[in-house]
Design a protein around this motif. Structure first.
Motif, short mmCIF file in Angstrom:
data_model
loop_
_atom_site.label_atom_id
_atom_site.label_comp_id
_atom_site.label_asym_id
_atom_site.label_seq_id
_atom_site.Cartn_x
_atom_site.Cartn_y
_atom_site.Cartn_z
N LEU A 29 0.59 -1.63 0.55
CA LEU A 29 -0.21 0.14 -0.05
C LEU A 29 1.12 1.53 0.29
CD1 LEU A 29 -3.02 1.48 0.13
CD2 LEU A 29 -2.45 1.45 2.59
N VAL A 32 0.15 4.13 -2.26
CA VAL A 32 0.24 5.39 -1.87
C VAL A 32 0.49 7.01 -1.97
CG1 VAL A 32 -0.60 6.92 0.38
CG2 VAL A 32 -1.30 5.02 -0.02
N SER A 75 -10.48 0.87 -2.23
CA SER A 75 -10.33 1.50 -0.86
C SER A 75 -9.99 2.46 -0.28
CB SER A 75 -10.52 0.14 -0.02
OG SER A 75 -11.09 -0.86 -0.33
N CYS A 76 -8.74 2.82 -0.64
CA CYS A 76 -7.94 3.41 -0.57
C CYS A 76 -7.46 4.48 -1.65
CB CYS A 76 -6.59 2.98 0.36
SG CYS A 76 -6.50 1.60 1.32
N ASN A 77 -8.66 4.89 -2.40
CA ASN A 77 -8.28 6.00 -3.39
C ASN A 77 -7.36 5.94 -4.08
OD1 ASN A 77 -11.21 6.73 -2.75
ND2 ASN A 77 -10.24 7.94 -0.52
N SER A 125 -7.19 0.28 7.40
CA SER A 125 -7.50 1.13 6.49
C SER A 125 -8.61 1.52 6.76
CB SER A 125 -8.14 1.14 5.46
OG SER A 125 -8.12 0.14 4.68
N GLN A 126 -9.71 0.56 7.54
CA GLN A 126 -11.38 0.11 7.83
C GLN A 126 -10.55 1.10 9.63
OE1 GLN A 126 -11.93 -4.12 6.73
NE2 GLN A 126 -12.21 -3.49 4.52
N THR A 164 -9.40 4.47 9.03
CA THR A 164 -9.66 5.05 7.80
C THR A 164 -8.85 5.10 6.67
OG1 THR A 164 -9.37 7.49 7.83
CG2 THR A 164 -11.55 7.14 8.94
N ALA A 165 -9.27 5.80 5.29
CA ALA A 165 -8.04 4.82 4.26
C ALA A 165 -7.08 6.67 4.30
CB ALA A 165 -9.21 5.28 2.83
N ASP A 166 -8.11 7.59 4.95
CA ASP A 166 -7.37 8.97 4.51
C ASP A 166 -6.52 8.89 6.01
OD1 ASP A 166 -7.86 10.09 2.47
OD2 ASP A 166 -9.64 12.26 3.74
N MET A 179 -5.27 6.56 7.30
CA MET A 179 -3.65 5.74 6.79
C MET A 179 -2.70 6.16 5.30
SD MET A 179 -3.54 2.85 8.46
CE MET A 179 -2.28 2.00 8.05
N ARG A 180 -3.40 6.50 4.65
CA ARG A 180 -2.38 7.57 3.87
C ARG A 180 -1.83 8.85 4.39
NH1 ARG A 180 -4.91 7.59 -1.74
NH2 ARG A 180 -3.97 9.51 -1.67
#
Ligand code: MSP
Length: 586
Positions: A58, A62, A119-121, A353-354, A357-359, A361-362
């Protein structure tokens, strides 16, 4: 330790080296930027499907996504490729172990990667699988070009091979170790993976002929491998012996791959196959010109040799331009150790990320990940960082400046130049002027760091400015001002106007890192989608005597929490508690 011998049988029709490829210099020179070229092409490595995605995968995605989004903000026409690497012995063995036919097996794991990225955009524009027909055609063509130029010859290879790394090793790269049963084995000194002795008839690529062109390329383009530390590593490798490279395996051992054109007894080496994916996505063999000369690769440090030696040598051989930049990143460890199934320390990025949230983790990966050195992952670090920087500092600032108590009309208030004149004399103090300077310079600082993939430095700079703006609000305590007094009211409006302008700049610059949070922030400020590009980064135009399109505009109606605090600071020890505004983890 046994000494491996590399023996190559050279084909009788081998051409003299200088005649082998067309204009290597012009290919290298074309890596220079053409000023008005607005095309940008960024890639991640394609991911092996032998196992489910982990945090390190990931991270690669990212980083590349951040560069892609940043270029879109700048108005570039950006192409962003990711996907899965599905051929080779390692995948063949993993499918066998899972009791599945290789294609079904690959499709299953490839979907897992795609699901994680969606899921992580991760906003890829192309998701390539090396089992696709378009890729097979590209690889076959590429092979034929090298073959027709006399750069591939039939020979034999005898030496060490690591199936885990799908890599051939020199004797000096191999050491002794014990396996889990205490048996003596040989391992790759770099990766620690088991190696085996192999002796095979196969096709060889004349890599040795490219030693000096590669050195010229690297010396002539000191920014091509970044950070510089890795550039130096490649230069050092190139000063050592560079033997020819085996580029096929006997079909009897490796069936899961693309057959060598014209020889069904041999399968193309998985790294040659995989590297060509970057060309396939660009439209090779006949539609790649727009994209190929602006290609940039994001890779982890473990695959540097393949990207900075083999790949440019293949490209030079095929007469194609070389990548503009190879951005290298380091690794994520857990408990100070490399993630591995056997150690049981693999972090599942989808789970995380769940929870965060995706943001979340990013932001964490990009804020804490440093290209030059490895970083250790813990849930606690994630929660602390997100609470401090996204929830408290940034979210708190937005909350304060849009609170109905301070801003009952819910508009972007007016700036008053008497309260905050260009020369001191109004109600602003010296520190306020310093803050304006810092925020005005921020886009250029951030741009420099994004450009070199030092995203953590960009985020550090943004975060420092967020702290300055919070300090500004705190210093002038607008909630203490008397709104019935017109001068106080103008000063209050000015404080809020400046703070919202700061937030607008932060939100715009953060879009490549936390797209959802930035969207929420900018929408709350009433900033329209077409007002979110780099061109809109003109901070506080009213201070410079220009009009501000936002002044007097209604704020967006979503006044929810920007980023929820994570309640549990100690994931491994405490039980979660649920509150309305906070998310829990573990
Ligand atoms: N299939 C090859 C790449 C071929 S590209 C033409 C491959 N795949 S991989 O799945 O093993 O790795 C993909 C990426 O994940 C690489 O950039 C690698 O460095 C990265 N990571 C794998 N483990 C990692 C960490 N623990 N930390 C950070 N990134 C790491 O190699």
């Amino acid at each position: 330790m046994k000494v491996a011998v590399l023996r190559f049988q050279q084909s009788p029709f081998l051409l003299p080296v200088p005649a082998l490829w067309t204009h290597p210099r012009s290919a290298a020179l074309s890596t220079r930027l053409c000023k008005d070229d607005r095309s940008y092409y960024i890639t991640t490595p394609i991911f092996y499907v032998n196992a489910s995605p982990h945090l390190g995968h990931l991270y690669s995605a990212v980083l590349a996504d951040c560069l892609h989004r940043y270029k879109l903000l700048q108005g570039f026409n950006s192409k962003f490729a990711t996907g899965t690497d599905e051929h080779g012995l390692k995948i063949q063995q993993a499918a066998e172990a899972a009791g599945k036919d290789p294609m079904t097996f690959c499709t299953g794991v490839s979907k897992q990667f795609r699901h994680l990225f969606d899921s992580c955009n991760i906003s890829y524009t192309d998701y390539i699988r090396t089992t696709e027909q378009r890729h097979r055609e590209a690889v076959e063509h590429f092979w034929s070009v090298l073959w027709n130029k006399g750069l591939i010859y039939k020979g034999s290879y005898e030496g060490w091979y690591s199936t885990q790394d799908e890599s051939f090793l020199m004797p000096s790269q191999v050491g002794d170790a014990l396996d889990s049963l205490g048996k003596e084995i040989k391992v790759s000194l770099e990766s620690g993976h088991k190696v085996e002795w192999m002796k095979e008839e196969n096709y060889m690529f004349r890599l040795s002929a490219f030693q000096s062109p590669l050195l010229d390329w690297l010396r002539g383009n000191p920014q091509v491998v970044q950070p510089d530390r890795f550039h130096q590593v490649v230069l050092k490798w190139l000063q050592e012996d560079l033997p020819d490279l085996s580029v096929s395996r006997q079909r009897s051992r490796l069936q899961w791959g693309i057959p060598v054109p014209g020889d069904d007894e041999q399968t193309i080496y998985v790294w040659l196959d995989a590297l060509v994916n970057y060309l396939t996505v660009a439209g090779y063999p006949d539609k790649h010109n727009q994209w190929w000369h602006v290609a940039r690769h994001v890779i982890g440090k473990d695959i540097l040799k393949f990207h900075a030696i083999y790949w440019p040598a293949f490209l030079l051989g095929a007469g194609l331009p070389l990548p503009r930049v190879i951005h290298v990143h380091s690794h994520w460890t857990v408990g100070g150790k490399k993630m591995s199934k056997s150690l049981g320390n693999v972090v599942n990025p989808l789970d995380r990320s769940q929870i965060f949230t995706a943001d979340g983790m990013r932001y964490f990966l990009l804020r804490q990940g440093v290209p030059d050195s490895d970083c250790d992952y813990t849930d606690n670090k994630v929660a602390k960082l997100l609470n401090a920087e996204l929830a408290d500092s940034l979210g708190g600032l937005l909350n304060r400046c849009t609170a109905p108590a301070l801003n009952p009309a819910q508009v972007y208030p007016s700036f008053c130049s008497q309260s905050f004149p260009r020369e001191q004399g109004g109600r602003a103090v010296g520190e306020d002027y310093l803050m304006l300077d810092a925020v005005k310079n921020l886009p250029a600082v951030v741009e420099k760091h994004y450009e070199t993939m030092h995203v953590y430095k960009a985020l550090e700079a943004i975060n420092a400015c967020v702290r300055l703006t919070n300090g500004f609000v705190q210093r002038h305590a607008p909630w203490k001002l008397d709104r019935k007094d017109s001068e106080d009211q103008r000063w209050l409006d000015t404080i809020i106007h400046i703070s919202l302008e700061c937030l607008r700049i932060y939100g715009t610059l953060l879009q490549p890192v936390v797209p959802e949070t930035s969207n929420k922030l900018l929408s709350r400020l009433g900033v329209q989608p077409h007002e979110r590009s780099s061109a809109a980064l003109n901070f506080l135009p009213r201070y410079q005597g220009m009009d501000c399109p936002f002044e007097g505009r209604a704020l967006g109606s979503d006044c929810g929490v920007l980023f929820s605090r994570l309640e549990n600071q100690n994931a491994d020890k405490q039980k979660p508690t649920k509150t309305k505004k906070s998310a829990n983890f573990k």
